[in-house]
Design a protein around this motif. Sequence first.
Motif, PDB file in Angstrom:
ATOM      1  N   VAL A 198      -0.678   8.326   5.035  1.00  0.00           N
ATOM      2  CA  VAL A 198       0.007   8.132   3.539  1.00  0.00           C
ATOM      3  C   VAL A 198       1.033   6.906   3.812  1.00  0.00           C
ATOM      4  CG1 VAL A 198       1.039   9.135   1.632  1.00  0.00           C
ATOM      5  CG2 VAL A 198      -0.450  10.486   2.870  1.00  0.00           C
ATOM      6  N   ARG A 199       0.784   6.215   2.865  1.00  0.00           N
ATOM      7  CA  ARG A 199       1.973   5.067   2.683  1.00  0.00           C
ATOM      8  C   ARG A 199       2.582   5.009   1.446  1.00  0.00           C
ATOM      9  NH1 ARG A 199       0.865   0.298   6.031  1.00  0.00           N
ATOM     10  NH2 ARG A 199       1.014  -0.890   3.995  1.00  0.00           N
ATOM     11  N   TYR A 200       3.647   4.434   1.512  1.00  0.00           N
ATOM     12  CA  TYR A 200       4.556   4.236   0.203  1.00  0.00           C
ATOM     13  C   TYR A 200       5.271   3.015   0.206  1.00  0.00           C
ATOM     14  CZ  TYR A 200       6.977   4.820  -4.154  1.00  0.00           C
ATOM     15  OH  TYR A 200       7.546   4.685  -5.237  1.00  0.00           O
ATOM     16  N   ASP A 201       5.183   2.132  -0.845  1.00  0.00           N
ATOM     17  CA  ASP A 201       5.865   0.815  -1.051  1.00  0.00           C
ATOM     18  C   ASP A 201       6.684   0.903  -2.303  1.00  0.00           C
ATOM     19  OD1 ASP A 201       6.722  -1.898  -1.663  1.00  0.00           O
ATOM     20  OD2 ASP A 201       4.778  -2.542  -1.296  1.00  0.00           O
ATOM     21  N   ALA A 202       7.901   1.289  -1.831  1.00  0.00           N
ATOM     22  CA  ALA A 202       8.928   1.580  -2.970  1.00  0.00           C
ATOM     23  C   ALA A 202       9.149   0.309  -4.102  1.00  0.00           C
ATOM     24  CB  ALA A 202      10.209   1.825  -2.589  1.00  0.00           C
ATOM     25  N   ASP A 203       9.168  -0.890  -3.595  1.00  0.00           N
ATOM     26  CA  ASP A 203       9.072  -1.980  -4.181  1.00  0.00           C
ATOM     27  C   ASP A 203       8.077  -2.126  -5.376  1.00  0.00           C
ATOM     28  OD1 ASP A 203      11.569  -2.852  -2.796  1.00  0.00           O
ATOM     29  OD2 ASP A 203      10.503  -4.060  -1.480  1.00  0.00           O
ATOM     30  N   GLU A 204       7.031  -1.776  -4.907  1.00  0.00           N
ATOM     31  CA  GLU A 204       5.651  -2.103  -5.985  1.00  0.00           C
ATOM     32  C   GLU A 204       5.571  -0.520  -6.495  1.00  0.00           C
ATOM     33  OE1 GLU A 204       4.081  -4.993  -6.303  1.00  0.00           O
ATOM     34  OE2 GLU A 204       5.537  -6.009  -5.206  1.00  0.00           O
ATOM     35  N   ALA A 205       6.091   0.256  -6.076  1.00  0.00           N
ATOM     36  CA  ALA A 205       5.880   1.799  -6.449  1.00  0.00           C
ATOM     37  C   ALA A 205       4.453   2.093  -6.234  1.00  0.00           C
ATOM     38  CB  ALA A 205       6.162   1.757  -8.103  1.00  0.00           C
ATOM     39  N   VAL A 206       3.811   1.916  -5.310  1.00  0.00           N
ATOM     40  CA  VAL A 206       2.370   2.048  -4.901  1.00  0.00           C
ATOM     41  C   VAL A 206       2.423   3.092  -3.590  1.00  0.00           C
ATOM     42  CG1 VAL A 206       0.370   0.920  -4.095  1.00  0.00           C
ATOM     43  CG2 VAL A 206       1.385  -0.243  -5.626  1.00  0.00           C
ATOM     44  N   ALA A 207       1.483   3.977  -3.920  1.00  0.00           N
ATOM     45  CA  ALA A 207       1.164   5.162  -2.837  1.00  0.00           C
ATOM     46  C   ALA A 207      -0.274   5.168  -2.418  1.00  0.00           C
ATOM     47  CB  ALA A 207       1.666   6.379  -3.207  1.00  0.00           C
ATOM     48  N   GLU A 208      -0.641   5.321  -1.308  1.00  0.00           N
ATOM     49  CA  GLU A 208      -2.109   5.461  -0.785  1.00  0.00           C
ATOM     50  C   GLU A 208      -2.032   6.317   0.436  1.00  0.00           C
ATOM     51  OE1 GLU A 208      -5.558   2.188   0.188  1.00  0.00           O
ATOM     52  OE2 GLU A 208      -3.753   1.931   1.209  1.00  0.00           O
TER      53      GLU A 208
ATOM     54  N   ALA B 173       4.319  11.733   5.629  1.00  0.00           N
ATOM     55  CA  ALA B 173       3.953  12.741   6.717  1.00  0.00           C
ATOM     56  C   ALA B 173       2.438  12.580   6.537  1.00  0.00           C
ATOM     57  CB  ALA B 173       4.587  14.114   6.308  1.00  0.00           C
ATOM     58  N   PRO B 174       1.893  12.742   7.764  1.00  0.00           N
ATOM     59  CA  PRO B 174       0.366  12.529   7.759  1.00  0.00           C
ATOM     60  C   PRO B 174      -0.438  13.853   7.174  1.00  0.00           C
ATOM     61  CG  PRO B 174       1.083  13.274   9.910  1.00  0.00           C
ATOM     62  CD  PRO B 174       2.326  12.811   9.089  1.00  0.00           C
ATOM     63  N   ILE B 175      -1.593  13.578   6.682  1.00  0.00           N
ATOM     64  CA  ILE B 175      -2.430  14.747   6.237  1.00  0.00           C
ATOM     65  C   ILE B 175      -3.116  15.192   7.218  1.00  0.00           C
ATOM     66  CG2 ILE B 175      -4.399  15.337   4.725  1.00  0.00           C
ATOM     67  CD1 ILE B 175      -2.967  13.421   2.886  1.00  0.00           C
ATOM     68  N   GLN B 176      -3.029  16.853   7.496  1.00  0.00           N
ATOM     69  CA  GLN B 176      -3.606  17.348   8.554  1.00  0.00           C
ATOM     70  C   GLN B 176      -4.384  18.641   7.790  1.00  0.00           C
ATOM     71  OE1 GLN B 176      -3.998  16.576  11.895  1.00  0.00           O
ATOM     72  NE2 GLN B 176      -2.553  14.587  11.786  1.00  0.00           N
ATOM     73  N   TRP B 177      -5.425  18.522   7.104  1.00  0.00           N
ATOM     74  CA  TRP B 177      -6.007  19.645   6.616  1.00  0.00           C
ATOM     75  C   TRP B 177      -7.321  19.822   7.416  1.00  0.00           C
ATOM     76  CZ3 TRP B 177      -6.050  16.576   1.471  1.00  0.00           C
ATOM     77  CH2 TRP B 177      -4.681  16.589   0.889  1.00  0.00           C
TER      78      TRP B 177
END
Length: 186
Positions: A136-146, A125-129
């Motif tokens: 936000v992105r998540y790559d489950a294969d690499e266990a990398v979030a950004e 879900a996007p960040i709306q502060w």
Amino acid sequence: MRDYFLRLAIASFALGVGGGCLDDERTTSPTPRDVVTTAAPCVYFKDLAPFLPESLEGFTVGATAGSTGKYGEVSVSEAERTYTRSEGREVKVRIVDTTMGLKLGEAIREAAQKARGRAASDPTAPIQWKEAVGFVRYDADEAVAEANLLVGDRFVVAVTSRGFPSTVEVRRVARGIDLAGLARLQ
């Protein structure tokens, strides 16, 4: 994930240099969104570094790095700090100010807008502060979030985690940054 951010920056540069840190050496006519009444250089990286978290609970503070430079018409200033923990887990926080800021900001806003319909429980879900908008992105294969945030319509804050099962850590770290203070930085 870092490659994604760099591809986004390169694509933005190919589309044309935008706002963010500014210089007085424009070689093309500015578009109305590029017009700024007072030009200011990129914020020096040592002025960005205080907005990096001093520490993160449960992590060891690793390297802090930064640079400010001009590459042709593009100016970039960035500060980055790495935090490590057992099991190979890592978090990096990077703050960037660049003449490509306008285009990067547009890309971040567009990505957040495209994700706007996602439920708050969705890890992407996007960040709306109040202080920032981002995606936000998540790559489950690499266990990398950004999480990539646009702060103050100028600064890009990238929080990347490695070795975590979701985006919870990048959201927690991003929320802990003084984004309001960063937005006031000139």
